[in-house]
Design a protein around this motif. Structure first.
Motif, short mmCIF file in Angstrom:
data_model
loop_
_atom_site.label_atom_id
_atom_site.label_comp_id
_atom_site.label_asym_id
_atom_site.label_seq_id
_atom_site.Cartn_x
_atom_site.Cartn_y
_atom_site.Cartn_z
N PHE A 13 0.86 -1.18 0.00
CA PHE A 13 0.00 0.00 0.00
C PHE A 13 0.90 1.23 0.00
CE2 PHE A 13 -2.97 -3.07 2.00
CZ PHE A 13 -4.04 -2.92 1.12
N VAL A 23 3.69 0.43 2.67
CA VAL A 23 3.29 -0.57 3.66
C VAL A 23 3.28 -1.94 2.98
CG1 VAL A 23 1.41 -1.34 5.16
CG2 VAL A 23 1.84 1.11 4.86
N ALA A 25 1.86 -5.14 3.18
CA ALA A 25 0.78 -5.87 3.86
C ALA A 25 0.98 -7.37 3.69
CB ALA A 25 -0.56 -5.45 3.30
N PRO A 44 -1.05 -11.51 14.35
CA PRO A 44 -1.34 -10.27 15.09
C PRO A 44 -1.96 -9.20 14.20
CG PRO A 44 1.03 -10.52 14.73
CD PRO A 44 0.39 -11.77 14.23
N SER A 45 -2.50 -8.18 14.82
CA SER A 45 -3.15 -7.09 14.10
C SER A 45 -2.19 -6.47 13.09
CB SER A 45 -3.61 -6.05 15.12
OG SER A 45 -4.29 -5.03 14.45
N GLY A 46 -2.69 -6.23 11.87
CA GLY A 46 -1.89 -5.54 10.85
C GLY A 46 -0.98 -6.44 10.04
N CYS A 47 -1.12 -7.78 10.20
CA CYS A 47 -0.19 -8.67 9.47
C CYS A 47 -0.76 -9.10 8.12
CB CYS A 47 0.18 -9.88 10.32
SG CYS A 47 -1.18 -11.00 10.52
N GLY A 48 -1.84 -8.51 7.69
CA GLY A 48 -2.32 -8.73 6.32
C GLY A 48 -3.44 -9.75 6.15
N LYS A 49 -4.09 -10.14 7.25
CA LYS A 49 -5.12 -11.17 7.15
C LYS A 49 -6.31 -10.71 6.32
CE LYS A 49 -5.64 -11.37 11.69
NZ LYS A 49 -4.74 -10.26 12.08
N SER A 50 -6.83 -9.53 6.66
CA SER A 50 -8.00 -9.03 5.90
C SER A 50 -7.62 -8.72 4.47
CB SER A 50 -8.59 -7.78 6.56
OG SER A 50 -9.07 -8.09 7.84
N THR A 51 -6.39 -8.21 4.28
CA THR A 51 -5.94 -7.92 2.92
C THR A 51 -5.95 -9.20 2.09
OG1 THR A 51 -4.55 -6.15 3.78
CG2 THR A 51 -4.02 -6.96 1.58
N GLU A 157 -12.77 -12.69 11.24
CA GLU A 157 -12.97 -12.43 12.67
C GLU A 157 -14.45 -12.31 13.04
OE1 GLU A 157 -10.10 -10.56 14.85
OE2 GLU A 157 -8.80 -9.99 13.20
N1 LIG Z 1 -6.83 0.15 1.93
C1 LIG Z 1 -5.65 0.29 2.56
N2 LIG Z 1 -4.85 1.37 2.29
C2 LIG Z 1 -3.67 1.51 2.89
N3 LIG Z 1 -3.15 0.63 3.78
C3 LIG Z 1 -3.89 -0.45 4.08
C4 LIG Z 1 -5.18 -0.68 3.50
N4 LIG Z 1 -5.68 -1.85 3.98
C5 LIG Z 1 -4.76 -2.31 4.83
N5 LIG Z 1 -3.69 -1.50 4.89
C6 LIG Z 1 -2.47 -1.73 5.71
O1 LIG Z 1 -1.99 -3.04 5.42
C7 LIG Z 1 -1.58 -3.71 6.62
C8 LIG Z 1 -2.38 -4.98 6.79
O2 LIG Z 1 -3.71 -4.63 7.10
P1 LIG Z 1 -4.88 -5.72 7.32
O3 LIG Z 1 -6.15 -4.99 7.49
O4 LIG Z 1 -4.80 -6.72 6.24
O5 LIG Z 1 -4.40 -6.41 8.70
P2 LIG Z 1 -5.14 -7.50 9.59
O6 LIG Z 1 -4.16 -8.62 9.79
O7 LIG Z 1 -6.46 -7.84 9.02
O8 LIG Z 1 -5.30 -6.72 10.99
P3 LIG Z 1 -6.49 -6.81 12.09
O9 LIG Z 1 -6.23 -8.09 12.88
O10 LIG Z 1 -6.26 -5.60 12.95
O11 LIG Z 1 -7.80 -6.81 11.39
C9 LIG Z 1 -1.73 -2.69 7.73
O12 LIG Z 1 -0.48 -2.06 7.95
C10 LIG Z 1 -2.75 -1.71 7.20
O13 LIG Z 1 -2.52 -0.41 7.73
#
Ligand SMILES: Nc1ncnc2c1ncn2[C@@H]1O[C@H](COP(=O)(O)OP(=O)(O)OP(=O)(O)O)[C@@H](O)[C@H]1O
Ligand SMILES: [Mg+2]
Length: 250
Positions: A13, A23, A25, A44-51, A157
């Protein structure tokens, strides 16, 4: 029974602030999921799961690499469950169930009712989401996702906004539904205990979106959180994570 192939997948990103770093992801991950398995993606939070789920569902695109989701060689039908149930508040429970279906035949209504019954919501057909607790709404969302009989179900989640007791009861409902239908499921959670109770396999992501571990869980379903075998395995895997050495991402 879907087949998911993730190959050399990366997602960057843009820097969140001017002049900052991009970033990372997801960083070059490879894995395959094939068949009627329940797979958790933990990290953990922010490790790219939702991405990762967003890319699998087509909501987002990879920076490089590829993902394919197929059913017998054709594009697979997907279902989703999110952190909140996303029900339409002005429609009844049954109308919310029917909203995602192609036809409103008696057969289709009976099918929707069958899935509501599996999550213990027989009595709610005419009720509106505002009349249900958060846990009941989430059960409607889960029943709705299973009722369209997807080849692959993506869950992000789904229990994280619920209190511990409600989450525990919904895990039992989910296992019941899954044991009956055996869909391919990719289930995102940051809760290791939940992942061990539900999954045949756990893919662990570390910060920067790299695969840290890939663990098979060979215990029969459905599993009770109170089962000593489940509890022992949960403690063992949790112990491993507490000692997690995070690989450096260049
Ligand atoms: N649309 C976006 N634009 C910019 N950065 C993004 C975007 N979506 C996610 N990120 C960044 O990519 C990284 C991974 O985000 P993601 O939402 O995939 O994490 P996650 O593992 O699902 O976290 P959580 O457990 O908190 O839901 C983070 O650093 C987030 O800030
Ligand atoms: Mg997320």
């Amino acid at each position: 029974m879907a087949k998911v192939t993730v190959s050399k997948l990366a997602k960057l990103f843009p820097p969140p602030i001017k002049g900052g770093d991009v970033v990372r992801a997801i960083t070059n991950i490879d894995f395959e999921v094939d068949g009627n398995v329940f797979v958790s993606i933990v990290g953990p939070s922010g490790c790219g799961k939702s991405t990762l789920l967003n890319i699998l569902s087509g909501v987002d695109t990879p920076t490089s690499g590829s993902v394919t989701v197929t059913e017998a060689g054709k594009p697979a039908k997907l279902g989703y469950v999110f952190q909140d149930a996303r029900l339409l508040p002005w429609r009844s429970v049954m109308d919310n169930m029917m909203y995602v279906r192609d036809d409103a035949s008696d057969e289709s209504v009976a099918n929707a009712a069958k899935y509501l019954s599996m999550v213990g919501l027989d009595h709610t057909h005419e009720m509106f989401p505002g009349q249900l607790s958060g846990g009941m709404q989430q059960r409607v969302g889960i029943a709705r996702a299973f009722s369209v009989e997807p080849d692959l179900l993506l869950m992000d989640e789904p229990f994280s906004h619920l209190d511990a007791m409600t989450a525990r009861s919904l895990r039992d409902h989910l296992q019941e539904l899954w044991s009956r239908t055996r869909k391919t499921v990719l289930f995102v959670t940051h809760d290791v205990m939940e992942a061990v109770q539900l999954s045949d396999r756990i893919i662990v992501l570390a910060p920067g979106g790299v695969i840290y571990d890939d663990i098979s869980i060979d215990l029969p379903h459905p599993r009770k959180a109170s089962d000593p075998k489940v509890a022992t395995l949960q403690a063992e895997i949790l112990g491993q994570f507490e000692n997690m050495q995070i690989p450096a991402v260049e």
